[in-house]
Design a protein around this motif. Structure first.
Motif, PDB file in Angstrom:
ATOM      1  N   THR A 122      94.176 -57.295   5.284  1.00  0.00           N
ATOM      2  CA  THR A 122      93.396 -56.348   4.490  1.00  0.00           C
ATOM      3  C   THR A 122      94.305 -55.303   3.845  1.00  0.00           C
ATOM      4  N   VAL A 123      95.301 -54.817   4.600  1.00  0.00           N
ATOM      5  CA  VAL A 123      96.234 -53.821   4.060  1.00  0.00           C
ATOM      6  C   VAL A 123      97.017 -54.404   2.886  1.00  0.00           C
ATOM      7  N   ILE A 124      97.499 -55.605   3.043  1.00  0.00           N
ATOM      8  CA  ILE A 124      98.298 -56.233   1.971  1.00  0.00           C
ATOM      9  C   ILE A 124      97.459 -56.467   0.729  1.00  0.00           C
ATOM     10  N   VAL A 125      96.283 -57.052   0.906  1.00  0.00           N
ATOM     11  CA  VAL A 125      95.424 -57.353  -0.252  1.00  0.00           C
ATOM     12  C   VAL A 125      94.999 -56.063  -0.948  1.00  0.00           C
ATOM     13  N   THR A 126      94.634 -55.056  -0.168  1.00  0.00           N
ATOM     14  CA  THR A 126      94.218 -53.778  -0.763  1.00  0.00           C
ATOM     15  C   THR A 126      95.368 -53.130  -1.529  1.00  0.00           C
ATOM     16  N   TYR A 127      96.580 -53.183  -0.985  1.00  0.00           N
ATOM     17  CA  TYR A 127      97.728 -52.594  -1.680  1.00  0.00           C
ATOM     18  C   TYR A 127      97.996 -53.319  -2.987  1.00  0.00           C
ATOM     19  N   ASP A 131      97.830 -51.793  -6.673  1.00  0.00           N
ATOM     20  CA  ASP A 131      99.045 -51.828  -7.492  1.00  0.00           C
ATOM     21  C   ASP A 131      98.802 -52.486  -8.835  1.00  0.00           C
ATOM     22  N   SER A 132      97.873 -53.448  -8.885  1.00  0.00           N
ATOM     23  CA  SER A 132      97.585 -54.148 -10.144  1.00  0.00           C
ATOM     24  C   SER A 132      96.435 -53.530 -10.928  1.00  0.00           C
ATOM     25  N   ASP A 133      95.831 -52.507 -10.406  1.00  0.00           N
ATOM     26  CA  ASP A 133      94.693 -51.881 -11.090  1.00  0.00           C
ATOM     27  C   ASP A 133      95.219 -50.948 -12.193  1.00  0.00           C
ATOM     28  N   PRO A 134      94.824 -51.188 -13.468  1.00  0.00           N
ATOM     29  CA  PRO A 134      95.319 -50.333 -14.558  1.00  0.00           C
ATOM     30  C   PRO A 134      94.882 -48.879 -14.401  1.00  0.00           C
ATOM     31  N   ALA A 135      93.722 -48.633 -13.886  1.00  0.00           N
ATOM     32  CA  ALA A 135      93.228 -47.262 -13.756  1.00  0.00           C
ATOM     33  C   ALA A 135      94.110 -46.472 -12.798  1.00  0.00           C
ATOM     34  N   VAL A 136      94.570 -47.135 -11.732  1.00  0.00           N
ATOM     35  CA  VAL A 136      95.435 -46.446 -10.777  1.00  0.00           C
ATOM     36  C   VAL A 136      96.824 -46.217 -11.378  1.00  0.00           C
ATOM     37  N   ARG A 137      97.293 -47.176 -12.203  1.00  0.00           N
ATOM     38  CA  ARG A 137      98.614 -47.028 -12.812  1.00  0.00           C
ATOM     39  C   ARG A 137      98.653 -45.902 -13.837  1.00  0.00           C
ATOM     40  N   GLU A 138      97.569 -45.698 -14.565  1.00  0.00           N
ATOM     41  CA  GLU A 138      97.538 -44.648 -15.570  1.00  0.00           C
ATOM     42  C   GLU A 138      97.642 -43.261 -14.954  1.00  0.00           C
ATOM     43  N   ASN A 139      97.110 -43.082 -13.741  1.00  0.00           N
ATOM     44  CA  ASN A 139      97.159 -41.788 -13.063  1.00  0.00           C
ATOM     45  C   ASN A 139      98.443 -41.675 -12.255  1.00  0.00           C
ATOM     46  N   VAL A 140      99.023 -40.538 -12.302  1.00  0.00           N
ATOM     47  CA  VAL A 140     100.247 -40.296 -11.549  1.00  0.00           C
ATOM     48  C   VAL A 140      99.855 -39.927 -10.116  1.00  0.00           C
ATOM     49  N   VAL A 141     100.194 -40.773  -9.179  1.00  0.00           N
ATOM     50  CA  VAL A 141      99.870 -40.552  -7.773  1.00  0.00           C
ATOM     51  C   VAL A 141     101.151 -40.628  -6.965  1.00  0.00           C
ATOM     52  N   PRO A 142     101.189 -39.963  -5.818  1.00  0.00           N
ATOM     53  CA  PRO A 142     102.390 -40.044  -4.982  1.00  0.00           C
ATOM     54  C   PRO A 142     102.638 -41.471  -4.515  1.00  0.00           C
ATOM     55  N   MET A 143     103.848 -41.722  -4.100  1.00  0.00           N
ATOM     56  CA  MET A 143     104.205 -43.070  -3.661  1.00  0.00           C
ATOM     57  C   MET A 143     103.474 -43.460  -2.365  1.00  0.00           C
ATOM     58  N   TRP A 144     103.172 -42.469  -1.560  1.00  0.00           N
ATOM     59  CA  TRP A 144     102.529 -42.792  -0.290  1.00  0.00           C
ATOM     60  C   TRP A 144     101.034 -43.011  -0.406  1.00  0.00           C
ATOM     61  N   PHE A 145     100.461 -42.744  -1.624  1.00  0.00           N
ATOM     62  CA  PHE A 145      99.007 -42.797  -1.767  1.00  0.00           C
ATOM     63  C   PHE A 145      98.473 -44.218  -1.556  1.00  0.00           C
ATOM     64  N   ARG A 146      99.084 -45.167  -2.271  1.00  0.00           N
ATOM     65  CA  ARG A 146      98.568 -46.539  -2.175  1.00  0.00           C
ATOM     66  C   ARG A 146      98.775 -47.156  -0.792  1.00  0.00           C
ATOM     67  N   PRO A 147      99.921 -46.983  -0.150  1.00  0.00           N
ATOM     68  CA  PRO A 147     100.022 -47.512   1.225  1.00  0.00           C
ATOM     69  C   PRO A 147      99.035 -46.856   2.193  1.00  0.00           C
ATOM     70  N   LEU A 148      98.816 -45.528   1.993  1.00  0.00           N
ATOM     71  CA  LEU A 148      97.880 -44.856   2.895  1.00  0.00           C
ATOM     72  C   LEU A 148      96.456 -45.365   2.717  1.00  0.00           C
ATOM     73  N   VAL A 149      96.059 -45.513   1.443  1.00  0.00           N
ATOM     74  CA  VAL A 149      94.697 -46.021   1.193  1.00  0.00           C
ATOM     75  C   VAL A 149      94.546 -47.440   1.740  1.00  0.00           C
ATOM     76  N   ALA A 150      95.574 -48.276   1.549  1.00  0.00           N
ATOM     77  CA  ALA A 150      95.516 -49.655   2.063  1.00  0.00           C
ATOM     78  C   ALA A 150      95.432 -49.665   3.593  1.00  0.00           C
ATOM     79  N   LEU A 151      96.217 -48.770   4.207  1.00  0.00           N
ATOM     80  CA  LEU A 151      96.173 -48.703   5.669  1.00  0.00           C
ATOM     81  C   LEU A 151      94.808 -48.248   6.162  1.00  0.00           C
ATOM     82  N   ALA A 156      89.724 -49.355   8.820  1.00  0.00           N
ATOM     83  CA  ALA A 156      88.264 -49.316   8.732  1.00  0.00           C
ATOM     84  C   ALA A 156      87.645 -50.711   8.827  1.00  0.00           C
ATOM     85  N   MET A 157      88.390 -51.715   8.418  1.00  0.00           N
ATOM     86  CA  MET A 157      87.866 -53.078   8.482  1.00  0.00           C
ATOM     87  C   MET A 157      87.919 -53.647   9.897  1.00  0.00           C
TER      88      MET A 157
END
Length: 450
Positions: A122-127, A131-151, A156-157
């Motif tokens: 689940t963590v890998i697929v979510t990350y 990472d491939s979502d254009p909406a997330v790429r357009e916004n400047v987010v910290p590097m730890w944001f995507r791993p944290l959300v995936a974790l 939660a799963m």
């Protein structure tokens, strides 16, 4: 509905591994929802990858339907959810499958391994999706944001269904343990009830035997002497009216003594019953059980009767052996009394038992060896008292008149043996080498139990 109005559906229904209809409905409903979820997520995966929609939707829907076998093969459901995880499908499969597996008796290490596999996937697929979502790429987010959300998505799963399933498993085990204990206690209570009924029946039998023994001891000796004297009156009345009158007076005295002893015994029985003739049998059984519970032993009822009689001053004592022997002499028996050792008092039950043994033995001599000489021996010993009644062979004695022949119920020796054994003593009876009969009893001194 059964005879008591309780539903019997759950007990009678069985389909494959289901035992209740609502279980079938729940699993089928979950399987349909899982198939719909996999089909809808499969459409998005087909658009992202350019694959034909039906090629993704049909296998995804079939994978979602695997949830219908979750109760039977929960491990297979989790493996299928891991297999379709790269296509971002099978969230319901994973949640319900992990919960179901955690509620079973599967080893914890197996549950932990599958949960880690599901969480890591689940963590890998979510990350990758973030990472491939254009909406997330357009916004400047910290590097730890995507791993944290995936974790967080992975935790939660996995964590909630596993914890909930383990809680349900522990609760079921507790309920089963309590049910087993309740069944065990019910069986023990049933056994105790049966044992109490057996003890109550035994107590009633003991009381009946005690009453029969007391009646026999009180009545047999006096009545036997009365019969002997009555036969003597009949024999000598035409020849010696004065002697006949004397024997008639003795009969009256013995009858009054028998009535006095009967009144005493009946008074003790009424006192033992605890009031109320309506519940006499229940009261006797209850008192007997109380004596057993209190450690009074097998002679508890006899002890209570003897102590009550002693309190009234009417109970038979060893000091009355002289009068007992004199009564037998007055009836024509040649009997001698010998006392050995230092005279002393014993527990009332010991004295009563020794007196009754001598009384019954002399009664047996009147019945079965009329005219034979008898010897009564009383020995005071250290820690015990011994009595012996011996008679010579009746062959040389004059036969008893027909009217003086006494019936025998065969209970005298049994009653004596029971009395002595109840006090832990020894009892021996039987014919002697000279052709007579001997009755011997050794009774321990119960003075310390007063």
């Amino acid at each position: 509905m059964d005879a008591k109005g309780a539903p019997t559906e759950g007990r009678e229904f069985r389909l494959l591994w289901w035992t209740r209809r609502r279980g079938v409905a729940l699993d089928v409903g979950l399987a349909l929802l899982s198939a719909l979820e996999c089909a809808m997520q499969g459409i998005g995966f087909a658009h992202r990858t350019g694959l034909p929609t039906w090629l993704v939707v049909v296998p995804g829907a079939l994978a979602g339907l695997a949830l219908v076998v979750r109760r039977r093969w929960p491990l297979a459901v989790i493996l299928i959810s891991i297999a379709v995880l790269p296509a971002n499908m099978g969230a319901a499969l994973a949640l319900v499958g992990l919960y179901t597996l955690a509620t079973t008796d599967a080893p914890r290490r197996v549950i932990a391994a599958l949960a880690c596999m599901e969480g890591a996937g689940t963590v890998i697929v979510t990350y990758l999706l973030l990472d491939s979502d254009p909406a997330v790429r357009e916004n400047v987010v910290p590097m730890w944001f995507r791993p944290l959300v995936a974790l967080l998505f992975g935790v939660a799963m996995v964590l909630p269904p596993v914890l909930l399933g383990m809680y349900i498993r522990a609760r079921r085990r507790l309920v089963e343990t309590l049910r087993d204990r309740a069944l065990g206690l019910e069986r023990e209570l049933g056994l105790l009830a049966d044992r109490a009924e057996e003890r109550a029946e035994w107590a009633r039998g003991e009381e009946r035997r005690r009453i029969a023994r007391e009646m026999h001891d009180v009545v047999a000796h006096r009545v036997s002497l009365m019969v002997v004297h009555a036969a003597a009156v009949q024999a000598v009345a035409p020849k010696d009216p004065e002697k006949a009158a004397k024997n008639a007076a003795l009969i009256g005295d013995m009858g009054r003594q028998a009535l006095t002893e009967l009144r005493t015994m009946l008074g003790v029985l009424r006192a033992d019953s605890g009031g109320g003739e309506r519940d006499s049998e229940a009261a006797l059984a209850s008192s007997r059980l109380a004596e057993i519970a209190g450690g009074r032993g097998q002679d508890g009822a006899d002890r209570a009767a003897a102590e009550a009689a002693s309190a009234n001053g009417d109970g038979p004592r060893l000091t009355g052996l002289g009068e007992l022997v004199a009564a037998s002499r007055a009836a024509g028996m040649r009997v001698e009394l010998a006392v050995e050792g230092e005279r002393r008092s014993y527990h009332v039950l010991v004295e009563t038992t020794a007196y009754r043994v001598v009384q019954e033995a002399l009664t047996n001599v009147h019945k079965h060896a009329a005219g034979a000489a008898a010897w009564v021996r009383l020995a005071h010993r250290e820690g015990e008292v011994a009595v012996q009644v011996r008679n010579e062979a009746p062959d040389g004695a004059a036969p008893a008149p027909a009217g003086a022949r006494l019936p025998s119920g065969g209970n005298g020796l049994v009653g004596m043996r029971e009395r002595v054994a109840a006090l832990g003593g020894g009892f021996v009876s039987g014919p002697t080498s000279e052709g007579g009969f001997r009755v011997s009893a050794v009774i321990p001194d119960r003075a310390e139990g007063r």
